[in-house]
Enzyme design. Sequence first.
Site, PDB file in Angstrom:
ATOM      1  N   ASP A  88       0.834  -1.199   0.000  1.00  0.00           N
ATOM      2  CA  ASP A  88       0.000   0.000   0.000  1.00  0.00           C
ATOM      3  C   ASP A  88       0.871   1.251   0.000  1.00  0.00           C
ATOM      4  OD1 ASP A  88      -2.342  -1.553   0.166  1.00  0.00           O
ATOM      5  OD2 ASP A  88      -2.184  -1.674   2.350  1.00  0.00           O
TER       6      ASP A  88
ATOM      7  N   TYR B 121       5.258  -8.467   7.388  1.00  0.00           N
ATOM      8  CA  TYR B 121       5.131  -7.027   7.569  1.00  0.00           C
ATOM      9  C   TYR B 121       5.710  -6.674   8.934  1.00  0.00           C
ATOM     10  CZ  TYR B 121       2.098  -5.921   3.591  1.00  0.00           C
ATOM     11  OH  TYR B 121       1.612  -5.705   2.340  1.00  0.00           O
TER      12      TYR B 121
END
Length: 202
Positions: free
Chosen positions: A49, A107
Amino acid sequence: MCLIVAYDGSDFAGYQVQPGERTVQRELERAAASMTGHPVRVRASGRTDAGVHALGQVVAFDSARDIHAHGFMLGLNRVLPPDIRIQRAARCAAGYTPRHESLAKTYRYLIQLGEAQNPLLRLRAYHLARWATLDLAAMRAAAAHMIGTHDFRAFRQADDARENSVRTLHAIEITEQFTGDPTLFAIEVRGTAFMKNMVRIL
């Protein structure tokens, strides 16, 4: 050609090509086309993103030119903007799609505690004031419930319309004094795949 890519996502609207936006994929394809002499479509192991950085994202593309892998790495790094760099390059089969071979993705979110934010971390870590405290035991207990295969429908952005919202999380690790910094905490989430903003919401 298969590449391991690192980038600073601060000035990107994410990985995937979007009309009128600066994206990592667009920059990679532009750079690869300048070397191959033909249009290139870069296939990635996953998308990131806006504002997300990468240390080792796998991408691949096909080329009609016979350039040595190391030559591609050097050449691409000469023409790519300074916030993207190829870390490694290797030959791979034509049509190779990293997403189909991906075993896991990780992540990492950084949290800095302290009265004054470290300016070198302002684009890397979320800053909490000195008076804020983290209940690490509660965080770890909550994280344990997320491990495994579950329906994460409630942990995705509203515009993510994918029907299959079942995902598998292998681990959620919370590390104190990350890199030896007593003010820094790391939360690492490893799974097979994620939905839009799923890790942020978690």
